[in-house]
Design a protein around this motif. Structure first.
Motif, PDB file in Angstrom:
ATOM      1  N   HIS A 183       0.596   3.953  -2.732  1.00 45.60           N
ATOM      2  CA  HIS A 183       0.433   5.363  -2.380  1.00 45.60           C
ATOM      3  C   HIS A 183       1.368   6.227  -3.228  1.00 45.60           C
ATOM      4  O   HIS A 183       0.972   7.240  -3.789  1.00 45.60           O
ATOM      5  N   TYR A 214      -5.997  -1.114   2.622  1.00 45.70           N
ATOM      6  CA  TYR A 214      -5.714   0.328   2.685  1.00 45.70           C
ATOM      7  C   TYR A 214      -5.522   0.823   4.114  1.00 45.70           C
ATOM      8  O   TYR A 214      -4.860   1.829   4.360  1.00 45.70           O
ATOM      9  N   THR A 251       0.834  -1.213   0.000  1.00 49.27           N
ATOM     10  CA  THR A 251       0.000   0.000   0.000  1.00 49.27           C
ATOM     11  C   THR A 251       0.867   1.261   0.000  1.00 49.27           C
ATOM     12  O   THR A 251       0.479   2.282  -0.564  1.00 49.27           O
ATOM     13  N   LEU A 297      -6.771   4.886  -2.334  1.00 46.15           N
ATOM     14  CA  LEU A 297      -6.264   3.622  -1.771  1.00 46.15           C
ATOM     15  C   LEU A 297      -7.402   2.776  -1.214  1.00 46.15           C
ATOM     16  O   LEU A 297      -7.343   1.549  -1.211  1.00 46.15           O
ATOM     17  N   ALA A 298      -8.464   3.446  -0.749  1.00 40.86           N
ATOM     18  CA  ALA A 298      -9.586   2.722  -0.135  1.00 40.86           C
ATOM     19  C   ALA A 298     -10.701   2.443  -1.141  1.00 40.86           C
ATOM     20  O   ALA A 298     -11.772   1.987  -0.761  1.00 40.86           O
ATOM     21  N   ARG A 302     -11.825   8.169   5.252  1.00 39.78           N
ATOM     22  CA  ARG A 302     -11.690   8.294   3.802  1.00 39.78           C
ATOM     23  C   ARG A 302     -12.527   9.468   3.274  1.00 39.78           C
ATOM     24  O   ARG A 302     -12.077  10.229   2.419  1.00 39.78           O
TER      25      ARG A 302
END
Ligand code: ZN
Length: 668
Positions: free
Chosen positions: A441, A501, A437, A484-485, A571
């Motif tokens: 990122h 994430y 991750t 990421l989520a 998020r």
């Protein structure tokens, strides 16, 4: 723009068991020794160049000459960083090499540390805090060494070393001060901030849709009549000797170019170095972005402007690299879906790009780090920086995976997780998913984040002034965090677990709220743009999430821990802040940008700071890391024809620095 390694990323001990996506297909040597040196707040590592041996002879020769061209610009950066740096380096190295006293002598050890710090900073200032190094050896001892070697006692150089008030800070960003007069770099001389701004404002045409990067390759000073003038970096101009040598080596490299497109890129760079004309630089940048067929690639020039308080002049930098083909599948997937990410972002549609132009993304293997990327180095690159070129031609984005790999390997078992991560379950999450991750990122930050969004017509790209870099990094980080989520990453096969994430979210909040403070001296505020960005994001989310208890700092046995209670809401908050920062950038809303940075990104909680420093000190982890380069050797046959380039990794830190100072001395 470049994202340096984040403190948390390098400090978190990761034992990656679950690898999703692609990683370098090349096997690294299992017993490779990553650690080279340790002093002050620095650890020096070495990195491997897996796959070099498998390149063709032509590619190896191309890389060889490009690496020579890269290191040949070293003296330029030293001089940009401070006008006495080169003279001072000569003096320090002469003493360093002639010393024949006991190595356990306290004065010597303090001197040894100081010289290593100066090498690492490419001058007398810390590469990150920008503060001048403080010598722990006495002036008497040092003058004694000079006498022993019949060396002159240059008063100015001695003042540079021993007077803490003289040239105290390389780049001053303090709101309200004259940023040029109070910065010790050598990008300006005898001019005030007002004079420099007036000089460029008079030349900038705000209706120009393809503006050059004003001031990128020039020192600004005054002529004999008191007029503000530029001294341009070029053949025949400032730094002529170094630039001429770079040009010679680039021409040599050009003989081994992989194709005509690459040959053209090298030619355009040589043209730019020869004319110093920033229109030629734009031509070069466009050719460079468009050239994507070659496996070998490089940057070489005046690139990033973090060393200039006004954000204009580029520091000399070079990275030579080649594509890691299997690992690049991951970034290609992201890139191929750039349009989807842009159109689904939580940003007002007026501020989105209508069409996202070819963000090429790849994973690369660095072959050499030079100039502003050495010894401290970025883990990703996204260039060129000119907004209009990015809008019209896209940008190249890379993740340097042999470097992230070295960081990861070197951080195993350093005790960081045990000290700072709240519980076993979260540690396990980090073990399983942080490496992938964190890489994702970086990919999202570089491939999409910096490339997303647009300015409204007529908005000055420099409108956010001193806060521009911080807000730009925040924009790119938030874009990455938000996505990421997103279930899209599972759909694309980049992640295999919808909770993955959370590893990056946890690390990011821990770093931004707490652990990055280990890089700040007691009593000081946060100044560096990437650090301000992370603090801004985390403090903002912390505050806005308070009513719903999204994230909290809990205390156990007198120690604070980050506890995230609601990842989903977090998020959404990242998305909200992204929308606002994109609006600020698109509209050039300086006041709102400044308020965000000043409210959330700067001021440090003194008690928490002290606690982090105390806990961190017990771990004895260096807050900053950097690298020595491998050594490339040209092998020739009896007739002098090149038959191979070999690579070795044994060189230690002082040996490399002293060798570079001799072998690549291009300026006086
Ligand atoms: Zn960035």
């Amino acid at each position: 723009m470049i994202k340096p390694i984040t403190a948390g990323a390098l400090a978190l001990a990761i034992t990656t068991t679950t690898m999703v996506g692609c990683k370098s297909g090349e096997q690294s040597t299992p017993d490779f020794d990553y650690t080279v040196d340790r002093f002050a707040d620095i650890e020096v590592l070495r990195y491997q160049v897996p796959g070099f041996e498998n390149l063709t002879l032509n590619q190896k020769l191309l890389i060889y000459y490009l690496t020579e061209a890269a290191i040949s610009g070293r003296d330029i950066l030293w001089d940009q960083n401070g006008k006495y740096n080169l003279a001072l380096r000569d003096m320090l190295e002469q003493v360093y090499e002639s010393y024949d006293g006991p190595k356990d002598d306290q004065q010597w050890q303090a001197f040894d540390k100081y010289v290593k710090q100066v090498w690492f900073g490419n001058g007398v200032h810390h590469h990150y805090s920008m503060d001048k190094f403080v010598p722990e050896f006495s002036r008497e001892w040092f003058e004694g060494q000079l006498s022993k070697n019949d060396m002159a006692k240059d008063e100015t150089l001695l003042r540079v070393i021993f007077d803490p008030t003289f040239m105290a800070k390389r780049v001053n960003q303090a709101e309200g001060a004259d940023l040029i007069v109070t910065s010790a770099n050598n990008l300006y001389e005898g001019v005030t901030q007002q004079e420099v701004e007036a000089y460029y404002n008079a030349r900038k045409d705000t209706t120009d849709l393809t503006p050059i990067s004003w001031g990128l390759n020039a020192r600004v000073t005054k002529d004999a009549d008191g007029n503000v003038v530029e001294q341009v970096y070029k053949v025949g101009g400032l730094y002529s000797d170094a630039i001429s040598r770079i040009v010679e080596l680039l021409n040599k490299a050009s003989e081994y170019a992989e194709n005509d497109g690459q040959r053209e890129v090298i030619k355009k760079l040589v043209d730019f170095y020869t004319t110093g004309d920033l229109k030629d630089f734009d031509d070069y940048s466009i050719a460079w972005v468009d050239e994507t067929d070659s496996q070998v690639d490089f940057i070489n020039g005046f690139i990033e402007s973090y060393g200039d308080p006004l954000g204009m002049t580029g520091a000399f930098e070079s990275i030579v690299n080649f594509k890691d083909i299997p690992a690049s599948k991951r970034t290609e997937t992201i890139s191929n879906n750039a349009e989807w990410f842009e159109q689904n972002s939580p940003v007002d549609p007026r501020f989105r790009k209508d069409k996202v132009k070819g963000v090429t993304a790849k994973v690369i293997t660095a072959a050499i780090l030079a100039g502003d990327s050495y010894p401290a180095t970025p883990i990703g690159i996204n260039l060129p920086n000119a907004n209009w070129i990015r809008a019209a031609h896209g940008s190249k984005s890379v993740t340097i995976e042999n470097i992230t790999k070295a960081y990861d390997e070197a951080s195993h078992g350093n005790g960081f997780n045990e000290e700072f991560v709240i519980d076993e379950e979260t540690s396990k999450l980090l073990d399983d998913y942080l490496f992938i991750t964190d890489n994702l990122h970086t990919d999202l930050h570089e491939c999409l984040g910096h490339a997303s969004g647009r300015l409204l017509p007529g908005v000055d790209p420099d409108a956010l002034k001193a806060h521009g870099s911080t807000l730009e990094e925040a924009r790119a980080d938030l874009f990455a965090l938000y996505y990421l989520a997103d279930p899209k990453l599972l759909e694309l096969g980049l992640l295999d677990n919808p909770d993955a994430y959370k590893a990056e979210y946890y690390k990011y909040m821990l770093n931004g709220l707490m652990t990055q403070l280990m890089r700040i001296e007691p009593g000081k505020d946060v100044e560096e743009a990437h650090m301000r960005n992370r603090k801004l994001i985390c403090e903002w989310v912390y505050e806005k999430g308070k009513p719903e208890n999204v994230v909290e700092l809990v205390e156990k046995d007198g120690k604070h821990y980050v506890k995230i209670n609601d990842y989903k809401r977090m998020r959404e908050l990242f998305g909200e802040l992204l929308g606002e920062i994109q609006r600020i950038k698109s509209e050039g809303d300086y006041e709102a940008g400044r308020d965000l940075v000043e409210t959330y990104g700067v001021k440090v909680d003194q008690n928490l700071h002290k606690e982090v420093l105390d806990r961190y000190a017990k771990l004895n982890i260096a807050p900053y890391k950097g690298f020595v380069n491998p050594v490339y050797t040209l092998v020739t046959d009896d007739n002098g024809n090149p038959v191979d380039v070999t690579i070795t990794y044994e060189e230690d830190y002082p040996t490399q620095m002293l060798r570079y100072s001799k072998q690549y001395k291009t300026l006086k």
